[in-house]
Design an enzyme around this catalytic site. Structure first.
Site, PDB file in Angstrom:
ATOM      1  N   GLU A  71      -9.403  11.847  -2.558  1.00 55.79           N
ATOM      2  CA  GLU A  71      -8.297  11.086  -1.980  1.00 55.79           C
ATOM      3  C   GLU A  71      -7.028  11.909  -2.079  1.00 55.79           C
ATOM      4  O   GLU A  71      -6.658  12.393  -3.155  1.00 55.79           O
ATOM      5  CB  GLU A  71      -8.088   9.738  -2.667  1.00 55.79           C
ATOM      6  CG  GLU A  71      -6.922   8.989  -2.033  1.00 55.79           C
ATOM      7  CD  GLU A  71      -6.780   7.540  -2.461  1.00 55.79           C
ATOM      8  OE1 GLU A  71      -5.797   6.909  -2.035  1.00 55.79           O
ATOM      9  OE2 GLU A  71      -7.634   7.048  -3.212  1.00 55.79           O
ATOM     10  N   GLU A  96      -2.313  14.243  -6.083  1.00 56.35           N
ATOM     11  CA  GLU A  96      -0.964  13.697  -5.932  1.00 56.35           C
ATOM     12  C   GLU A  96       0.014  14.674  -6.567  1.00 56.35           C
ATOM     13  O   GLU A  96      -0.286  15.291  -7.601  1.00 56.35           O
ATOM     14  CB  GLU A  96      -0.864  12.330  -6.615  1.00 56.35           C
ATOM     15  CG  GLU A  96       0.504  11.670  -6.591  1.00 56.35           C
ATOM     16  CD  GLU A  96       1.019  11.448  -5.168  1.00 56.35           C
ATOM     17  OE1 GLU A  96       2.051  12.076  -4.837  1.00 56.35           O
ATOM     18  OE2 GLU A  96       0.405  10.679  -4.422  1.00 56.35           O
ATOM     19  N   ASP A 123      -0.427  20.523  -4.766  1.00 59.27           N
ATOM     20  CA  ASP A 123      -0.392  20.464  -3.312  1.00 59.27           C
ATOM     21  C   ASP A 123      -1.814  20.353  -2.762  1.00 59.27           C
ATOM     22  O   ASP A 123      -2.680  21.189  -3.053  1.00 59.27           O
ATOM     23  CB  ASP A 123       0.296  21.733  -2.802  1.00 59.27           C
ATOM     24  CG  ASP A 123       0.302  21.852  -1.292  1.00 59.27           C
ATOM     25  OD1 ASP A 123      -0.027  20.876  -0.603  1.00 59.27           O
ATOM     26  OD2 ASP A 123       0.648  22.941  -0.797  1.00 59.27           O
ATOM     27  N   ASP A 146       2.879  10.096   4.467  1.00 62.76           N
ATOM     28  CA  ASP A 146       4.259  10.038   4.949  1.00 62.76           C
ATOM     29  C   ASP A 146       4.268  10.218   6.460  1.00 62.76           C
ATOM     30  O   ASP A 146       3.768  11.218   6.980  1.00 62.76           O
ATOM     31  CB  ASP A 146       5.071  11.147   4.279  1.00 62.76           C
ATOM     32  CG  ASP A 146       6.572  10.951   4.441  1.00 62.76           C
ATOM     33  OD1 ASP A 146       6.990  10.530   5.539  1.00 62.76           O
ATOM     34  OD2 ASP A 146       7.307  11.221   3.485  1.00 62.76           O
ATOM     35  N   LYS A 150      10.853  10.692  12.248  1.00 66.69           N
ATOM     36  CA  LYS A 150      11.781  11.306  13.200  1.00 66.69           C
ATOM     37  C   LYS A 150      11.063  12.422  13.959  1.00 66.69           C
ATOM     38  O   LYS A 150      10.304  13.192  13.377  1.00 66.69           O
ATOM     39  CB  LYS A 150      13.005  11.856  12.471  1.00 66.69           C
ATOM     40  CG  LYS A 150      13.852  10.763  11.817  1.00 66.69           C
ATOM     41  CD  LYS A 150      15.047  11.351  11.111  1.00 66.69           C
ATOM     42  CE  LYS A 150      15.883  10.252  10.452  1.00 66.69           C
ATOM     43  NZ  LYS A 150      17.052  10.795   9.714  1.00 66.69           N
ATOM     44  N   ASP A 182       0.386   2.901   9.001  1.00 67.16           N
ATOM     45  CA  ASP A 182       1.050   1.712   9.540  1.00 67.16           C
ATOM     46  C   ASP A 182       2.109   2.106  10.565  1.00 67.16           C
ATOM     47  O   ASP A 182       2.951   1.296  10.929  1.00 67.16           O
ATOM     48  CB  ASP A 182       1.674   0.875   8.410  1.00 67.16           C
ATOM     49  CG  ASP A 182       2.594   1.690   7.507  1.00 67.16           C
ATOM     50  OD1 ASP A 182       2.683   2.916   7.700  1.00 67.16           O
ATOM     51  OD2 ASP A 182       3.219   1.103   6.616  1.00 67.16           O
ATOM     52  N   THR A 217      -3.224  -3.552   0.549  1.00 69.69           N
ATOM     53  CA  THR A 217      -2.170  -3.455  -0.451  1.00 69.69           C
ATOM     54  C   THR A 217      -1.129  -4.559  -0.253  1.00 69.69           C
ATOM     55  O   THR A 217      -1.055  -5.182   0.806  1.00 69.69           O
ATOM     56  CB  THR A 217      -1.470  -2.094  -0.374  1.00 69.69           C
ATOM     57  OG1 THR A 217      -0.764  -2.006   0.876  1.00 69.69           O
ATOM     58  CG2 THR A 217      -2.485  -0.954  -0.448  1.00 69.69           C
ATOM     59  N   LYS A 218      -0.306  -4.785  -1.273  1.00 71.92           N
ATOM     60  CA  LYS A 218       0.781  -5.755  -1.155  1.00 71.92           C
ATOM     61  C   LYS A 218       1.733  -5.352  -0.032  1.00 71.92           C
ATOM     62  O   LYS A 218       2.182  -6.196   0.745  1.00 71.92           O
ATOM     63  CB  LYS A 218       1.537  -5.858  -2.488  1.00 71.92           C
ATOM     64  CG  LYS A 218       0.726  -6.465  -3.621  1.00 71.92           C
ATOM     65  CD  LYS A 218       1.546  -6.498  -4.908  1.00 71.92           C
ATOM     66  CE  LYS A 218       0.732  -7.080  -6.055  1.00 71.92           C
ATOM     67  NZ  LYS A 218       1.496  -7.069  -7.329  1.00 71.92           N
ATOM     68  N   PHE A 219       2.030  -4.079   0.040  1.00 63.69           N
ATOM     69  CA  PHE A 219       2.911  -3.573   1.093  1.00 63.69           C
ATOM     70  C   PHE A 219       2.305  -3.840   2.467  1.00 63.69           C
ATOM     71  O   PHE A 219       2.991  -4.276   3.398  1.00 63.69           O
ATOM     72  CB  PHE A 219       3.127  -2.075   0.884  1.00 63.69           C
ATOM     73  CG  PHE A 219       3.899  -1.409   1.986  1.00 63.69           C
ATOM     74  CD1 PHE A 219       5.288  -1.438   2.006  1.00 63.69           C
ATOM     75  CD2 PHE A 219       3.248  -0.745   3.015  1.00 63.69           C
ATOM     76  CE1 PHE A 219       6.003  -0.826   3.029  1.00 63.69           C
ATOM     77  CE2 PHE A 219       3.954  -0.133   4.041  1.00 63.69           C
ATOM     78  CZ  PHE A 219       5.337  -0.179   4.042  1.00 63.69           C
TER      79      PHE A 219
END
Length: 238
Positions: A71, A96, A123, A146, A150, A182, A217-219
């Site tokens: 992951e 991570e 990385d 991420d 933009k 998302d 997830t909660k988000f």
């Protein structure tokens, strides 16, 4: 996980002098809680794997031979811990860069006694390039990377053709790459990039239903209540 960045972060996003590429993340100095710091101190010797510039023996690290799931970018680790707990027959390696997230997942590992989970704080591009042998992974999960929303930042997104090609080469034939986002525009880019990789095959006509193993997830729940979309993409190695 998805978050936003202001223009000030541009100054931190530079070409990697060793790899000659643009990094897909900004190193942020997040606050480390007392519990996270304690988890790092006590559990990292057992559950954290140091980055090495050579193929790593994961069977030795886990003390068993089992399908290995990688992951990338596990954030604070809640989803990673839930998936690992639900699949005790598989080994999980989470990558991570941010220390609070590493501490948070180590805390969950200790609380839930998750012996099938290891962490590499480095990385992801370098980890996959140097530590993961070709044709060795059962699965790769990339959840809510991420979005770099933009337009001028799109080149910094993780899911790009060269990296997808690299990930595909590390999967065993029949193994899968599962991405979720998302951001609709990023989902469209992912669909295009993954579809263009000749060694991968889409498991759906376009976007896949959320697999049962990926918890909401909660988000994500909050976004769904507000009418925001979430897109899952699941491709298998030919």
């Amino acid at each position: 996980m998805s978050d936003t960045h202001d223009d000030a972060s541009d100054k931190q996003m530079l070409y990697d002098p060793t790899e000659r590429r643009i990094r897909s993340f900004v190193t942020r100095a997040g606050r480390l809680s007392t519990a996270q710091a304690k988890a790092i101190e006590t559990l990292s010797p057992q559950f954290c794997i140091p980055y090495v510039k050579a193929p790593f023996d994961f069977d030795k690290a886990f003390g068993r031979t089992a399908p290995t799931v990688l992951e990338i970018g596990f954030g604070m680790g809640d989803t990673t811990a839930k998936i690992a707990a639900g699949m005790p027959d598989k080994n999980f390696v989470g990558v991570e860069v941010h220390t609070p997230g590493v501490g948070a997942l180590l805390k969950l590992i200790g609380e839930q006694e998750l012996g099938n989970l290891r962490i590499i704080q480095h990385d992801a591009f370098e980890v996959v390039t140097h530590m993961i042998a070709p044709d060795s992974l059962a699965s790769v999960h990339v959840f809510f990377p991420d979005p770099w929303h933009k337009a001028r930042h799109n080149k910094r997104r993780l899911i790009q053709g060269p990296f997808v090609q690299l990930l595909a080469s590390r999967l065993k034939p029949g193994g899968y790459l599962h991405c979720a986002t998302d951001w609709q525009e990023y989902a469209e880019q992912m669909l295009q990039v993954l579809g263009d990789e000749p060694t991968l095959k889409n498991t759906a006509e376009d976007y896949a239903p959320r697999p049962d193993y990926r918890p909401v997830t909660k988000f994500e729940n909050r976004g769904l209540r507000l009418g925001h979309g979430v897109w899952d993409l699941v491709f298998t190695r030919r």
